[in-house]
Design an enzyme around this catalytic site. Structure first.
Site, PDB file in Angstrom:
ATOM      1  N   ASP A  49      27.838  63.893  44.269  1.00 39.23           N
ATOM      2  CA  ASP A  49      27.529  64.024  43.074  1.00 39.23           C
ATOM      3  C   ASP A  49      26.729  62.868  42.811  1.00 39.23           C
ATOM      4  O   ASP A  49      26.901  61.148  43.813  1.00 39.23           O
ATOM      5  CB  ASP A  49      29.150  62.924  42.448  1.00 39.23           C
ATOM      6  CG  ASP A  49      28.550  62.771  40.988  1.00 39.23           C
ATOM      7  OD1 ASP A  49      28.815  63.784  40.854  1.00 39.23           O
ATOM      8  OD2 ASP A  49      28.044  62.003  40.239  1.00 39.23           O
ATOM      9  N   TYR A  54      20.953  56.757  38.621  1.00 39.98           N
ATOM     10  CA  TYR A  54      21.380  56.538  39.834  1.00 39.98           C
ATOM     11  C   TYR A  54      19.950  55.404  41.075  1.00 39.98           C
ATOM     12  O   TYR A  54      19.587  56.540  41.695  1.00 39.98           O
ATOM     13  CB  TYR A  54      23.104  56.803  40.343  1.00 39.98           C
ATOM     14  CG  TYR A  54      23.614  57.439  39.525  1.00 39.98           C
ATOM     15  CD1 TYR A  54      23.819  56.873  38.940  1.00 39.98           C
ATOM     16  CD2 TYR A  54      24.632  58.436  40.162  1.00 39.98           C
ATOM     17  CE1 TYR A  54      24.680  57.305  38.079  1.00 39.98           C
ATOM     18  CE2 TYR A  54      25.481  58.687  40.150  1.00 39.98           C
ATOM     19  CZ  TYR A  54      25.857  58.215  38.265  1.00 39.98           C
ATOM     20  OH  TYR A  54      27.183  58.632  37.764  1.00 39.98           O
ATOM     21  N   SER A 206      35.998  56.932  38.747  1.00 35.88           N
ATOM     22  CA  SER A 206      37.351  55.827  38.339  1.00 35.88           C
ATOM     23  C   SER A 206      38.868  56.280  39.053  1.00 35.88           C
ATOM     24  O   SER A 206      39.647  55.475  38.519  1.00 35.88           O
ATOM     25  CB  SER A 206      37.035  54.630  37.611  1.00 35.88           C
ATOM     26  OG  SER A 206      35.540  54.558  37.360  1.00 35.88           O
ATOM     27  N   LEU A 208      40.437  54.976  41.236  1.00 36.08           N
ATOM     28  CA  LEU A 208      41.323  53.861  41.325  1.00 36.08           C
ATOM     29  C   LEU A 208      40.798  52.561  40.429  1.00 36.08           C
ATOM     30  O   LEU A 208      40.837  51.544  41.240  1.00 36.08           O
ATOM     31  CB  LEU A 208      41.000  53.131  43.141  1.00 36.08           C
ATOM     32  CG  LEU A 208      41.073  54.656  43.815  1.00 36.08           C
ATOM     33  CD1 LEU A 208      40.973  53.861  45.355  1.00 36.08           C
ATOM     34  CD2 LEU A 208      42.720  54.373  43.993  1.00 36.08           C
ATOM     35  N   LYS A 216      43.902  44.994  45.329  1.00 41.41           N
ATOM     36  CA  LYS A 216      43.250  43.210  46.226  1.00 41.41           C
ATOM     37  C   LYS A 216      43.041  42.044  45.125  1.00 41.41           C
ATOM     38  O   LYS A 216      42.470  41.403  45.303  1.00 41.41           O
ATOM     39  CB  LYS A 216      41.539  44.162  46.415  1.00 41.41           C
ATOM     40  CG  LYS A 216      40.055  44.604  45.573  1.00 41.41           C
ATOM     41  CD  LYS A 216      39.245  44.836  46.010  1.00 41.41           C
ATOM     42  CE  LYS A 216      38.720  45.373  45.041  1.00 41.41           C
ATOM     43  NZ  LYS A 216      36.716  46.033  45.410  1.00 41.41           N
ATOM     44  N   ARG A 226      33.073  42.950  43.091  1.00 40.36           N
ATOM     45  CA  ARG A 226      33.013  43.615  41.470  1.00 40.36           C
ATOM     46  C   ARG A 226      32.520  41.856  40.562  1.00 40.36           C
ATOM     47  O   ARG A 226      32.667  42.246  39.387  1.00 40.36           O
ATOM     48  CB  ARG A 226      33.392  44.582  41.328  1.00 40.36           C
ATOM     49  CG  ARG A 226      31.830  45.626  41.573  1.00 40.36           C
ATOM     50  CD  ARG A 226      32.824  47.016  41.653  1.00 40.36           C
ATOM     51  NE  ARG A 226      34.000  47.795  42.557  1.00 40.36           N
ATOM     52  CZ  ARG A 226      34.415  48.763  41.919  1.00 40.36           C
ATOM     53  NH1 ARG A 226      33.772  49.357  41.392  1.00 40.36           N
ATOM     54  NH2 ARG A 226      35.368  48.889  43.159  1.00 40.36           N
ATOM     55  N   GLY A 282      34.254  56.085  45.196  1.00 42.17           N
ATOM     56  CA  GLY A 282      32.464  55.960  45.189  1.00 42.17           C
ATOM     57  C   GLY A 282      33.001  55.144  47.275  1.00 42.17           C
ATOM     58  O   GLY A 282      34.440  54.745  47.246  1.00 42.17           O
ATOM     59  N   GLN A 288      35.157  52.960  54.681  1.00 42.79           N
ATOM     60  CA  GLN A 288      36.602  53.236  53.568  1.00 42.79           C
ATOM     61  C   GLN A 288      36.487  54.859  53.227  1.00 42.79           C
ATOM     62  O   GLN A 288      37.477  55.022  52.565  1.00 42.79           O
ATOM     63  CB  GLN A 288      35.576  52.427  52.185  1.00 42.79           C
ATOM     64  CG  GLN A 288      35.864  52.497  51.218  1.00 42.79           C
ATOM     65  CD  GLN A 288      35.439  51.867  50.122  1.00 42.79           C
ATOM     66  OE1 GLN A 288      33.979  51.486  50.299  1.00 42.79           O
ATOM     67  NE2 GLN A 288      36.059  51.326  48.485  1.00 42.79           N
TER      68      GLN A 288
END
Length: 314
Positions: A49, A54, A206, A208, A216, A226, A282, A288
């Site tokens: 996606d 972006y 989103s 998570l 975390k 972030r 993401g 990851q």
């Protein structure tokens, strides 16, 4: 990896989709982005996606360049349009002019003949829905896009789109992309049940909660995360509250009681509903991606679901 059909179409997408919002071409350089995309594909992810805005189109370019290594019929690539691409009066929205121009520009950047899914990146209150849907139907007939999706449309807007498509025999939208997680379960009230009636699936972003449901942030805020970035995105800002952190800690404790990580609990909860075809995530590294894929296919018992409900209703 499990693959699920989108809406009433025959298109199948992996239950994890890889997104590119604020990653490829921004937080992640091109070579690392390519490695991350290749790892995702190797692990069975076929759904990728992006959007025209972006990283000012850079995410589209990098994503498509990386996917060129694979057969075109082995992956599903989605992009979007709505948000402003310049200061001109026709540089945003879902008008015929803007959509046609943005599809052409996206195809040019990605060096593709077509995109699999093209999303209306928001609802346009200034353009008639019929104009938007007629334009997208024309683009399908021209072979430039295969399927149509929308992002962040409410139940009334979804119903309106389906009614207009059926009236004029346009190709129907097949998917809605919206936010959904244990910390933001809003779409369960109307969007999911109404979408099931209309024959639409969800690809949710989103899952998570912008990293909050990885645990975390439960003990301390990591450096360079972030939460320490002054340019954090709006989705993180709305979720990063004391209340959300309290619930994330409670959910992590609950997950531990059942020998699960918080991430495993969160992903399994999101994907438990049949209307959720894929969770859009993401990733900034191959590791990851691998960690997220390993956390799939954990079954939640009725006891666990009851306890989860108590937490997010508390």
């Amino acid at each position: 990896m499990q693959y699920n059909k989108l809406g009433q179409s025959g298109l199948k997408v992996s239950e994890i989709s890889l997104g590119s919002y604020l990653t490829f071409g921004e937080r992640v350089n091109e070579s690392d982005s390519v490695r991350t995309i290749h790892k995702a594909f190797d692990l069975g992810i076929n759904s990728f996606d992006t959007a025209n805005v972006y990283q000012q189109g850079e995410a589209e370019r990098i994503l498509a360049k990386a996917l060129k290594s694979f057969a075109r019929d082995d992956y599903v690539i989605a992009t979007k349009a709505f948000w402003a691409t310049s200061k001109g009066p026709n540089s945003r929205g879902l008008s015929r002019k803007h959509l046609v121009e943005q599809v052409h520009q996206s195809l040019k950047r990605m060096k593709l003949d077509y995109v699999d899914i093209f999303y209306c990146h928001s609802y346009d209150y200034e353009t008639p829905v019929e104009e938007t849907l007629r334009t997208l139907d024309d683009l399908i007939k021209q072979g430039k896009i295969l399927y149509v999706g929308v992002s962040n449309w409410n139940s009334e807007q979804l119903q309106e789109a389906i009614q207009i498509s059926d009236k004029f025999l346009f190709n129907r939208i097949i998917v809605n992309q919206c936010e959904y997680s244990l910390l933001k379960p809003d779409i369960e009230d109307t969007i999911i049940p109404d979408s099931e009636k209309l024959g639409l699936s969800q690809i949710v972003f989103s899952p998570l909660a912008q990293g909050i449901l990885t645990g975390k942030y439960n003990k301390q805020i990591p450096e360079l995360s972030r939460a320490t970035n002054p340019n954090i995105n709006k989705f993180f800002t709305s979720l990063f509250t004391k209340e959300s952190l309290r619930k994330a800690q409670q959910l992590e404790n609950l997950a531990g009681e059942f020998d699960l990580s918080l991430t495993e609990l969160a992903l399994s909860w999101v994907l438990r509903k049949n209307n959720i075809a894929s969770a859009l995530m993401g990733a900034s590294s191959p590791k990851q991606v691998e960690e997220n894929v390993k956390r799939l296919n954990k079954q939640l018992t009725s006891e666990m679901l009851t306890e989860i409900t108590k937490i997010y209703n508390s």
